[in-house]
Scaffold this motif. Structure first.
Motif, PDB file in Angstrom:
ATOM      1  N   GLY A  53       0.800  -1.218   0.000  1.00 46.61           N
ATOM      2  CA  GLY A  53       0.000   0.000   0.000  1.00 46.61           C
ATOM      3  C   GLY A  53       0.832   1.266   0.000  1.00 46.61           C
ATOM      4  O   GLY A  53       1.914   1.327   0.604  1.00 46.61           O
ATOM      5  N   THR A 106      -3.831   3.310  -2.704  1.00 50.35           N
ATOM      6  CA  THR A 106      -4.000   1.877  -2.957  1.00 50.35           C
ATOM      7  C   THR A 106      -5.403   1.468  -2.518  1.00 50.35           C
ATOM      8  O   THR A 106      -5.798   1.735  -1.381  1.00 50.35           O
ATOM      9  N   ASP A 237      -0.356  -1.668 -10.650  1.00 54.10           N
ATOM     10  CA  ASP A 237       0.441  -0.612 -10.026  1.00 54.10           C
ATOM     11  C   ASP A 237       0.274   0.715 -10.768  1.00 54.10           C
ATOM     12  O   ASP A 237       1.220   1.508 -10.861  1.00 54.10           O
ATOM     13  N   ASN A 270      -3.125   1.329  -7.989  1.00 51.90           N
ATOM     14  CA  ASN A 270      -2.066   1.974  -7.202  1.00 51.90           C
ATOM     15  C   ASN A 270      -1.431   1.030  -6.180  1.00 51.90           C
ATOM     16  O   ASN A 270      -1.075   1.443  -5.081  1.00 51.90           O
ATOM     17  N   TRP A 271      -1.274  -0.235  -6.556  1.00 49.91           N
ATOM     18  CA  TRP A 271      -0.626  -1.189  -5.662  1.00 49.91           C
ATOM     19  C   TRP A 271       0.894  -1.091  -5.843  1.00 49.91           C
ATOM     20  O   TRP A 271       1.402  -1.001  -6.972  1.00 49.91           O
ATOM     21  N   ASN A 306      -3.998  -1.652   2.777  1.00 45.07           N
ATOM     22  CA  ASN A 306      -2.566  -1.941   2.754  1.00 45.07           C
ATOM     23  C   ASN A 306      -2.413  -3.446   2.615  1.00 45.07           C
ATOM     24  O   ASN A 306      -2.252  -4.167   3.604  1.00 45.07           O
TER      25      ASN A 306
END
Length: 311
Positions: A53, A106, A237, A270-271, A306
């Motif tokens: 995260g 994330t 990501d 958004n990892w 996270n």
């Protein structure tokens, strides 16, 4: 009139409406059963863990205002060493308050996050989302998201560090990443697709525009690849998740619609995957136990999290 034939062809193949009954609200997460969780547990060998995260702070936020209302986290203090008893030297407390958009960092998207043609997943009306939130397919229904995770490191499979801006990931790219990891996707797996895009967030060369646009990402055709393998959820990501700008000028965000509406497949953005990818490259193990359970935000359209990968 827009020609949406490429989208419609894939949509007709991957639709999961009614697959788990007319009242289903979690879609492909139904594929995570005891067997899938045991497979994830069996992937734990070294005990190394990876937090996936982004940090939650205004200074480290990734939102630039491109998405209306999606603000970065802001934190303020509501108590600072406040005495809780008659003796001010005894017990004192400090507390804080956070304001954030649920999809600002994330996160998972709830299945109700997007609609088209007046419907969300499983044929529920788009009007089931109101000012009160998602009365159907809300994020709170994802009570446990724990399964075997599989990292598909697309740039490493192609022999590069990061995909080119706007690179369109194909089913062949996903297959090549499976070959790199010597892994076969199984029913109930959660797939993490790395593009290398997080490199744009590393200081001192942090560049939020480069991170946001143009962005490599998944294509319409990859939806069928995931559907054929009974993937439970997919995360990337990147901020957009799918390739952006898109494959077709007149088909906007088609992968969101295929995953969330047609398939009922939870997706994440958004990892942080680079440290995990580096470790996988060293030991050759691209599978792990993944706990990616969202916060139980009743009727929420998404949730920050996270995620933790345990190898």
């Amino acid at each position: 009139m827009a020609d949406r034939a490429p989208f419609a062809e894939v949509a007709s193949r991957v639709r999961n409406w009614g697959r788990w009954g007319p009242d289903d609200q979690i879609g492909t997460l139904n594929l995570i059963d005891e067997t899938a969780r045991r497979r994830g547990a069996a992937a734990v060998r070294s005990g190394r863990s990876f937090a996936l995260g982004l940090p939650l702070s205004e200074a480290e936020g990734i939102q630039m205002g491109f998405i209306e209302g999606r603000v970065n986290p802001t934190r303020s203090m509501i108590q600072v060493n406040l005495p809780l008893s008659a003796d001010p030297d005894w017990v004192c407390a400090s507390e804080d308050l956070v304001t954030l958009a649920l999809q600002c960092a994330t996160h998972w998207d709830a299945l109700a996050h997007v609609s088209y043609g007046g419907y969300i997943y499983n044929g529920y009306p788009a009007a089931s989302v109101s000012d009160a939130g998602a009365s159907r397919c809300g994020i709170h229904l994802l009570t446990t998201v724990v399964s075997r995770g599989v990292l598909l490191d697309v740039p490493r499979a192609l022999g590069i560090d990061i995909l080119e801006p706007g690179y369109a990931i194909t089913p062949d790219d996903l297959t090549a990443a499976c070959a790199l990891g010597e892994v076969a996707i199984e029913s109930g797996d959660i797939v993490l697709v790395r593009t290398g895009q997080m490199a744009h967030l590393v200081r001192p060369h942090r560049d939020l525009v480069a991170y946001t646009w143009p962005s490599p990402g998944l294509t319409i055709e990859t939806a069928a690849w995931f559907w054929e393998r009974d993937v439970a959820a997919v995360a990337t990501d990147t901020l957009v998740f799918e390739v952006f700008p898109g494959q077709y000028d007149d088909i906007y965000l088609p992968v969101h619609l295929l995953h969330l509406v047609e398939m009922g497949m939870t997706q994440g953005q958004n990892w942080v995957l680079d440290a995990l990818a580096a470790d996988c490259a060293v030991d050759g193990q691209y599978t792990f136990l993944l706990d990616a359970t969202p916060l139980p935000l009743t009727n929420g359209l998404g949730s920050p999290l996270n995620p933790v990968a345990l190898k």
